[in-house]
Structure formats: C-alpha cells, structure tokens
Design an enzyme around this catalytic site. Sequence first.
Site, PDB file in Angstrom:
ATOM      1  N   CYS A   1     -23.728 -16.577 -21.364  1.00 42.82           N
ATOM      2  CA  CYS A   1     -25.012 -15.935 -21.650  1.00 42.82           C
ATOM      3  C   CYS A   1     -25.315 -15.915 -23.148  1.00 42.82           C
ATOM      4  O   CYS A   1     -25.601 -16.957 -23.732  1.00 42.82           O
ATOM      5  CB  CYS A   1     -25.038 -14.531 -21.044  1.00 42.82           C
ATOM      6  SG  CYS A   1     -26.704 -13.845 -20.902  1.00 42.82           S
TER       7      CYS A   1
ATOM      8  N   HIS B   1     -23.824 -15.325 -15.451  1.00 42.90           N
ATOM      9  CA  HIS B   1     -22.595 -14.530 -15.572  1.00 42.90           C
ATOM     10  C   HIS B   1     -21.639 -14.878 -14.429  1.00 42.90           C
ATOM     11  O   HIS B   1     -21.789 -14.384 -13.308  1.00 42.90           O
ATOM     12  CB  HIS B   1     -22.919 -13.033 -15.535  1.00 42.90           C
ATOM     13  CG  HIS B   1     -23.564 -12.535 -16.794  1.00 42.90           C
ATOM     14  ND1 HIS B   1     -22.835 -12.104 -17.874  1.00 42.90           N
ATOM     15  CD2 HIS B   1     -24.872 -12.434 -17.150  1.00 42.90           C
ATOM     16  CE1 HIS B   1     -23.655 -11.735 -18.841  1.00 42.90           C
ATOM     17  NE2 HIS B   1     -24.904 -11.927 -18.421  1.00 42.90           N
TER      18      HIS B   1
ATOM     19  N   GLU C   1     -18.695 -13.855 -14.072  1.00 38.51           N
ATOM     20  CA  GLU C   1     -17.770 -12.750 -13.813  1.00 38.51           C
ATOM     21  C   GLU C   1     -18.277 -11.751 -12.776  1.00 38.51           C
ATOM     22  O   GLU C   1     -17.493 -10.970 -12.227  1.00 38.51           O
ATOM     23  CB  GLU C   1     -17.447 -12.007 -15.125  1.00 38.51           C
ATOM     24  CG  GLU C   1     -18.599 -11.233 -15.748  1.00 38.51           C
ATOM     25  CD  GLU C   1     -19.488 -12.063 -16.659  1.00 38.51           C
ATOM     26  OE1 GLU C   1     -20.210 -11.475 -17.482  1.00 38.51           O
ATOM     27  OE2 GLU C   1     -19.470 -13.309 -16.540  1.00 38.51           O
TER      28      GLU C   1
ATOM     29  N   SER D   1       1.051  14.700 -16.097  1.00 38.05           N
ATOM     30  CA  SER D   1      -0.107  15.374 -15.509  1.00 38.05           C
ATOM     31  C   SER D   1      -0.036  15.416 -13.992  1.00 38.05           C
ATOM     32  O   SER D   1      -0.796  16.129 -13.356  1.00 38.05           O
ATOM     33  CB  SER D   1      -1.391  14.647 -15.919  1.00 38.05           C
ATOM     34  OG  SER D   1      -1.445  13.361 -15.300  1.00 38.05           O
ATOM     35  N   GLY D   2       0.879  14.612 -13.420  1.00 44.13           N
ATOM     36  CA  GLY D   2       0.908  14.471 -11.971  1.00 44.13           C
ATOM     37  C   GLY D   2       0.061  13.317 -11.484  1.00 44.13           C
ATOM     38  O   GLY D   2       0.089  12.960 -10.317  1.00 44.13           O
ATOM     39  N   GLY D   3      -0.717  12.706 -12.412  1.00 42.99           N
ATOM     40  CA  GLY D   3      -1.592  11.607 -12.046  1.00 42.99           C
ATOM     41  C   GLY D   3      -0.910  10.258 -12.122  1.00 42.99           C
ATOM     42  O   GLY D   3       0.271  10.138 -12.459  1.00 42.99           O
ATOM     43  N   VAL D   4      -1.684   9.224 -11.833  1.00 44.79           N
ATOM     44  CA  VAL D   4      -1.158   7.862 -11.745  1.00 44.79           C
ATOM     45  C   VAL D   4      -0.644   7.367 -13.097  1.00 44.79           C
ATOM     46  O   VAL D   4       0.481   6.881 -13.206  1.00 44.79           O
ATOM     47  CB  VAL D   4      -2.247   6.897 -11.215  1.00 44.79           C
ATOM     48  CG1 VAL D   4      -1.733   5.463 -11.206  1.00 44.79           C
ATOM     49  CG2 VAL D   4      -2.687   7.314  -9.825  1.00 44.79           C
ATOM     50  N   ASP D   5      -1.463   7.488 -14.144  1.00 47.76           N
ATOM     51  CA  ASP D   5      -1.123   6.884 -15.430  1.00 47.76           C
ATOM     52  C   ASP D   5       0.160   7.457 -16.026  1.00 47.76           C
ATOM     53  O   ASP D   5       1.067   6.714 -16.400  1.00 47.76           O
ATOM     54  CB  ASP D   5      -2.277   7.050 -16.422  1.00 47.76           C
ATOM     55  CG  ASP D   5      -3.562   6.399 -15.944  1.00 47.76           C
ATOM     56  OD1 ASP D   5      -3.479   5.499 -15.081  1.00 47.76           O
ATOM     57  OD2 ASP D   5      -4.640   6.789 -16.409  1.00 47.76           O
ATOM     58  N   SER D   6       0.236   8.771 -16.125  1.00 50.56           N
ATOM     59  CA  SER D   6       1.419   9.371 -16.743  1.00 50.56           C
ATOM     60  C   SER D   6       2.656   9.150 -15.881  1.00 50.56           C
ATOM     61  O   SER D   6       3.768   8.974 -16.400  1.00 50.56           O
ATOM     62  CB  SER D   6       1.205  10.857 -17.009  1.00 50.56           C
ATOM     63  OG  SER D   6       1.106  11.601 -15.812  1.00 50.56           O
TER      64      SER D   6
END
Length: 509
Positions: free
Chosen positions: A79, A167, A169, A221-226
């Site tokens: 583009c 595009h 993508e 934190s109990g979350g996915v990332d940490s």
Amino acid sequence: MQERIVIVDFGSQFTQLISRRVRELGVYSEIIPFQKASEISADVQAVILSGSPFSVKHEHAPMINLDQFVDKVPVLAVCYGAQYLAHHGAGSVAFSGTREYGKAHLTVTKDDIFFNNVPKESQVWMSHSDTITVLPKGYELLGSTEDVQNAIFRKVEGIPAYAVQFHPEVYHTQAGSQFLKNFLFDIAGCKGGWTPAAFAEGTITALRKQLGTDGVLLGLSGGVDSSVAAELLHQAIGDRLHCFFIDNGLLRKGEFEEVLDSYKGLGLNVKGIRAEQKFYDALKGLSDPELKRKAIGRVFVEVFVEEAKKLDNIQWLAQGTIYPDVIESASVHGPSATIKSHHNVGGLPEKLDLKIVEPLRLLFKDEVRKVGAEIGVPGHILKRHPFPGPGLGIRIIGDITEEKVKILQEADAIFIDTMKAQGLYDKIWQAGTILLPTQTVGVMGDERTYERVVALRAVTSTDGMTAEWADLPHDFLATVSNQIINRVKGINRVVYDISTKPPATIEWE
C-alpha cells in the site's frame, strides 16, 4: 542464526497483522518504526514496508532511505510502501479523487513466482487514497483491479522487490496468506522454523546464560502472561525464581486461594501476600480512574519492596511484557497518548536497584498461550480471560469501598460461573462485570427498591487490540440477570454492553 523479517512501520493500522501473518507461516518477524529504519542490521532475510494513513505527497509523510534495502535484500512493499517505492524510483503517484477502500477484484496479468498457487483472479482488500499512475524505472506490471491499474508490480533485475497496492495481511484478501508465503519462501528464501517449541527452547537456554547464578523476582497476577513467564524462568533457573502474588482486595471472588493452589501444581516458589486493607486505605475517596490506577500501583510497589527486602541475591525483576506492549511504547507517532496507565507497574526496578528481564517481549498473546502449552502450563491458566492489573478497582465506576467490592465479586462470580457451566467461557476473549455509579428504581415483592446497576461485558478478539461484543444467547443473559438480581443484595438491574473496540475500550475505566 535465526531468520528475521523486519516490517518497517509507517503507521498502518494493519502493521501488527503483517507481523502476525508472517509468524503464522513459521518465520520470525519484528516491527521497527520508520524513524529507526536506519538501525536495521544487514543480516535480515527480507524487509516488508507497511501501509500508512499518510500520502507520499504530504509534507509530513514518513520517509526512509530505501537505498538501504532495495537491491540489498528482498523487499515487499504494501500500500503506502508500494507508493513510496514508486515515488522513490521516479514513478508517479497521484491523488485518486476517491478513496479506494474495501473489496476489489484482482486479475493477474503476467506469470511470476509471486503467484504460485494463487488464482488468476481473486478478491483483495484496498485501503488507500493515492494511486500509482506511472511505475518506477526498472519495474514491470504484474496485475490490476477494475480501478487500480498498477495493483502489483516488481523490479525486473537484481535482488527482488515486489509492490502491492492492496493488503495481503487482512482476511478479506482471499489469497493473502499465499502471497506472503510465496514472498517469504520462494522469493526471500526463508526456511521457517519459528515455532512455540523452538521459541521456548531457545528462550530457556538464553535465560540460563543471561541470569547465571542470580536470583529473580516476579510479581504473579494469576493470568496467562505472568504465569508463562514464570514457568519459562522456573525451567531456566529453578528455585532461584521467587514469585509474589499480592491480594490487593480487588481480585475476583475466591481468586487468591484458587491462584495459589494452581501454582502449587507447577512447583513454583510462590509467596501469597494479603494486603487488602492497605489498598482500600489508599483508594478511599478516589473516583478518577487514573488516580485509582496510580494509587493501586503505588501501594503495590510499597508492598512488593517491603517483601523483596527480605530476600537475598535478587538481581533481576521479571515482567510479563508482551510484544504489543513493546510496539505501542515505540509507536510511529511517538509514545501513545495515555488512555490508561501501563499494566506493568513502574518504579520497581529503580526502588529495588534491579535489572529487568522480559521473557515474553517478542510474543503476541496467542503465541504466549502456545508457548505455555509447550512448556506444560495447565490449560485452566492458559484459557483464563485477561484480567486488569488494578482488578475490580477499575470495574467499580467511582469511588471504591469494601461493600462495593463484595457486591461486584458476587455478581461477577455468577456471570463467570454460569458462562463456564454453559460452555461459553472458552469462546470469549474477556468477560467481566462492572458496578455502575447509579441507582435505579425497582420492585421486589410488594416493595419499592432503589438499588445498584451492574453492566455485563463480554468480547471476542484475537489479541485484544480490537474486539467485538459477544453475541451471547438471550436465555443465558436472562439466567444471569435473574440470578444476580435474586441472589446479590443491593442490585436490582442488569444491562449488557454491546460496544465494539474501537471506539470503546474493553474495560470501562
């Protein structure tokens, strides 16, 4: 050495999507803002030039030295990138008069390796105001649409350079993934191999080398990332990883105990810290969402530092920073405006005199989950919905009291538990309940009530950057509403949020 594709970001809303599509094909990619294009090393496998909201004819248009890449490495210009390539090569770019946006019909007019397994005619997605009227010298036309003559063109000689006005993508471009695959493998000579398993293995090896015999501290934190960051570090350095899980009084119902129990199964060295009252005291009388976030962050730092000083040989602070955070902090137009404070609490490294380690800083959210699965993080953690760092503190609109927290915890538990019971939880990206700062008239039995309102929020998304409101079954919403009103004292009305992101955010504050 690992293959690396660099995407030069000129500010397109689709730049992250290019990176994701390249990675889905097994090739590592990273995004570099155009201002730092001169810093890109010569060992890249190929360069992709992104789109942009600017016109190449605008006086403030983003510009780079294309001679750094053209005839040095394979280039794919998308583009704005295609228009800039034409402009740079003394072609002609003109304002089209009407913005070319949406679906278009592409016809391939010349055989080329770029079209391997691509139909002669297919649907593509356009999003631009300028159009290329004359190709640059040394380039030839490969395909057109009804309205765009020079939809695809390439450099005739030397190291390949391809340009597309559409595009590839976005999903609306039917052969978009194949176009990218052909460029990466047939033209740029990539081999692939960027997989969650390969990332995990390489990261664990790199962490061992980076951290040596040092100790590392991580706030869970109990979350996915940490959780995934913690497991990568645990597999690299074992018990030299120390984790804190702080109860700020703003967690979901029963979450403190549930999260600690889930970490026991991973063998992590985790200390649970109850500090609810400190957070409630700091939040007393605060209604502004940014002030609430800052107060929560300040107390978190205070509690964290107090506990950290009891440990020896801690040299590093680990954070669950992921790639969208990194990209946003180095955006094309400078640091993004403060919509809300960053989820990673600032100030800790300085106060503790620690170095930072971020095992996930190269990954998108869905990639974090895939890596977590590879290294044995349990599914119930990986499938957990994102939950804001300030917790229920930003799901209570207005000031925070213990009474409001308890009301919201009960209502939220009904919403989430019913979602799980009816098999809807794993189909939703994020869900939560918001306590509104208003009371409405109701009737319960023969009595008039004047009680609180909660809003239910559930969205579908891939990475949280954009989101659609979830079209939950009406009978499910009716059941949740009925149970909340009947079982949670203090609530007499339930509403459902049907706003998309953008323009709304997923959280209300």
